[in-house]
Design a protein around this motif. Structure first.
Motif, short mmCIF file in Angstrom:
data_model
loop_
_atom_site.label_atom_id
_atom_site.label_comp_id
_atom_site.label_asym_id
_atom_site.label_seq_id
_atom_site.Cartn_x
_atom_site.Cartn_y
_atom_site.Cartn_z
N LEU A 1 0.67 -1.29 0.05
CA LEU A 1 0.01 -0.03 -0.07
C LEU A 1 0.88 1.35 -0.18
N SER A 2 0.75 1.82 -1.01
CA SER A 2 1.63 3.24 -1.22
C SER A 2 0.89 4.29 -0.51
N LEU A 3 1.83 4.85 0.21
CA LEU A 3 1.31 6.36 0.88
C LEU A 3 0.81 7.42 -0.27
N LYS A 4 -0.44 7.70 -0.03
CA LYS A 4 -1.19 8.76 -0.98
C LYS A 4 -1.00 10.03 -0.59
N HIS A 5 -1.24 10.28 0.87
CA HIS A 5 -1.15 11.54 1.28
C HIS A 5 -0.66 11.50 3.01
N LYS A 6 0.09 12.68 3.40
CA LYS A 6 0.10 12.73 4.86
C LYS A 6 -0.03 14.15 4.94
N PHE A 7 -1.23 14.56 5.86
CA PHE A 7 -1.68 15.75 6.32
C PHE A 7 -1.40 16.10 7.77
N GLY A 8 -1.07 17.37 8.31
CA GLY A 8 -0.99 17.76 9.47
C GLY A 8 0.44 17.21 10.20
N LYS A 9 0.45 17.32 11.64
CA LYS A 9 1.66 16.79 12.14
C LYS A 9 0.90 16.14 13.27
N VAL A 10 2.00 15.14 13.86
CA VAL A 10 1.42 14.28 14.94
C VAL A 10 0.62 15.07 16.14
N GLU A 11 1.09 16.34 16.54
CA GLU A 11 0.43 17.17 17.40
C GLU A 11 -1.01 17.96 17.21
N ASP A 12 -1.12 17.94 15.82
CA ASP A 12 -2.33 18.50 15.40
C ASP A 12 -2.63 18.11 14.07
N SER A 13 -3.75 17.57 14.13
CA SER A 13 -4.79 17.32 12.96
C SER A 13 -3.98 16.17 11.84
N PHE A 14 -3.36 15.10 12.34
CA PHE A 14 -2.47 14.22 11.56
C PHE A 14 -3.60 13.45 10.96
N GLU A 15 -3.24 12.93 9.66
CA GLU A 15 -4.18 12.13 8.96
C GLU A 15 -3.22 11.36 7.81
N LEU A 16 -3.40 10.19 7.46
CA LEU A 16 -2.63 9.39 6.49
C LEU A 16 -3.67 8.69 5.74
N SER A 17 -3.26 8.64 4.40
CA SER A 17 -4.01 7.90 3.17
C SER A 17 -3.09 6.94 2.48
N PHE A 18 -3.67 5.87 2.26
CA PHE A 18 -2.96 4.96 1.36
C PHE A 18 -3.73 4.48 0.29
N GLN A 19 -2.86 3.86 -0.75
CA GLN A 19 -3.55 3.60 -2.03
C GLN A 19 -3.88 1.94 -2.12
N GLY A 20 -5.04 1.68 -2.14
CA GLY A 20 -5.32 0.25 -2.42
C GLY A 20 -5.60 -0.24 -3.68
N LYS A 21 -6.06 -1.45 -3.83
CA LYS A 21 -6.14 -2.01 -5.33
C LYS A 21 -7.49 -1.25 -5.85
N ASP A 22 -7.31 -0.93 -7.22
CA ASP A 22 -8.58 -0.46 -8.03
C ASP A 22 -9.09 0.86 -7.50
N ASP A 23 -8.19 1.64 -6.93
CA ASP A 23 -8.59 3.02 -6.52
C ASP A 23 -9.20 3.13 -5.33
N VAL A 24 -9.25 1.89 -4.54
CA VAL A 24 -9.89 1.88 -3.20
C VAL A 24 -8.70 2.34 -2.09
N LYS A 25 -9.21 3.62 -1.51
CA LYS A 25 -8.10 4.29 -0.44
C LYS A 25 -8.45 3.60 1.04
N LEU A 26 -7.51 3.84 1.58
CA LEU A 26 -7.46 3.33 3.08
C LEU A 26 -6.99 4.80 3.62
N ASP A 27 -7.93 5.50 4.41
CA ASP A 27 -7.91 6.73 5.04
C ASP A 27 -7.89 6.39 6.68
N ILE A 28 -6.76 7.03 7.42
CA ILE A 28 -6.66 6.68 8.83
C ILE A 28 -6.62 8.16 9.42
N PHE A 29 -7.53 8.27 10.23
CA PHE A 29 -7.84 9.47 10.90
C PHE A 29 -7.42 9.39 12.41
N PHE A 30 -6.34 10.35 12.97
CA PHE A 30 -5.95 10.20 14.31
C PHE A 30 -6.89 11.17 15.18
#
Length: 366
Positions: free
Chosen positions: A245-274
């Motif tokens: 799963l490749s990293l699609k975006h990384k927003f914010g920083k650990v102490e504020d508004s951090f979030e990660l998004s990974f690219q799955g198969k066939d344009d299905v994303k994995l969004d992780i909200f902290f």
């Protein structure tokens, strides 16, 4: 003191195979006969089998959940663990029916049964205790650590059937393919985070799909997970990349508004909200890449329970209805296919703007 008893019931069938005895009833009959001969009083608690709730003609079938054997001032509490499709063990709630003797034992002091529970399937080790051969979990510490965090919530199959009767299921090729890929992605994410020892739960549209319709929402186009910020480790990014799963975006920083998004198969994303915890609420952040605007999504405080979703054991907020209503409002039962993450959620509010000098660090697109 906690104890784990594994009871194996065997039965002898002296007739032909088409006349097999019901092993469960036979075992129970022998339990009671032996216990009564020893002077025990026996109480059996049973309820419907939740594994059959999704099957109309089988829902309501009852199974034994707990046995309590009492001898003067001592009691044995036998908890029945059942296998579930997500490769875990489940026990039911100890709920007394109207005619039950509520003074049989001090039920509130029992360690199991206040809620249904879910446990990892343990490897069992046979030991001898006072000359009696019993089985215990090989990793006993892990099993005991699970007990206070084992509360389990069933999917609401009855409400899901009502939902699909009203809105119908999307069985187009595109929808079925998305749900298949999303399920695969969720299983991969769950395995990866479990290997890291990182707690996560179903969030946003994935949580709504579990609670409202016991399935993945076919038009959601992504898988949403929540993680407490204190559980974040930089190993998460590396671990997901290692499983493809490749990293699609990384927003914010650990102490504020951090979030990660990974690219799955066939344009299905994995969004992780902290999620961040304040005195009277919790929140996760959002960032608009083109403007640097920040957003904050407020949630009432919640705890985590186990649930089963697409044949896997996952966590969900125990206070699910409060969580879902915060994110989707009182009309969450009505499907909404057009959704603006910056304005549609009732719990969203502006949270300032990232300084331009920080954009290279807090807005990273890949």
């Amino acid at each position: 003191m906690s104890s784990f008893l594994s009871v194996n019931c065997r039965y002898q069938n002296n007739k032909n195979e088409s006349e097999e005895l019901n092993s469960q009833d036979y075992c129970e009959e022998n339990w009671f006969q032996i216990a009564e001969r020893m002077g025990f009083q026996c109480l059996k608690i049973q309820s419907k089998d939740p594994r059959l709730d999704g099957i109309d003609y089988l829902s309501g079938t009852e199974i034994p959940l707990h046995y309590i054997l009492k001898l003067t001032t001592h009691a044995i509490h036998l908890v029945i663990f059942y296998e579930r499709s997500g490769n875990y063990l489940w026990h039911g709630q100890l709920r007394l029916k109207g005619h039950s003797d509520r003074k049989f034992v001090p039920f509130r002091k029992l360690q199991y049964g206040h809620y249904p529970g879910a446990f990892d399937r343990p490897e069992l080790l046979q030991v001898s205790v006072d000359g009696l051969d019993v089985q215990i979990p090989k990793d006993l510490n892990h099993f005991l650590e699970e007990v206070p965090h084992s509360r389990f919530i069933e999917c609401r199959f009855k409400e899901a059937r009502t939902f699909f009767q009203k809105y119908h299921d999307d069985i187009t090729v595109e929808a079925v393919l998305f749900q298949k890929n999303a399920k695969t992605l969720l299983h991969l994410a769950a395995t990866t985070l479990k290997d890291l020892g990182v707690r996560f739960w179903l969030s946003s549209g994935t949580c709504l799909g579990w609670y409202r319709q016991c399935s993945i929402i076919p038009y959601s186009k992504d898988v949403d997970l929540g993680i407490f910020i204190q559980d974040y480790t930089s190993d998460i990014i590396t671990a997901f990349q290692n499983v493809g799963l490749s990293l699609k975006h990384k927003f914010g920083k650990v102490e504020d508004s951090f979030e990660l998004s990974f690219q799955g198969k066939d344009d299905v994303k994995l969004d992780i909200f902290f999620f961040y915890e304040e005195t009277d609420h919790m929140w996760n952040g959002g960032t608009q890449a083109k403007s640097g605007k920040k957003f904050k999504y407020l949630f009432p405080k919640f705890t985590l329970c186990w649930a089963e979703f697409v044949e896997i054991k996952v966590r969900v907020p125990c206070e699910t209805i409060n969580y879902v209503e915060a994110n989707y409002g009182k009309t969450w039962m009505i499907p909404v296919k057009t959704w603006d993450w910056k304005s549609s959620p009732p719990n969203v509010q502006p949270n300032g703007i990232w300084p331009v000098a920080e954009w290279d660090d807090v807005i990273q697109l890949y």
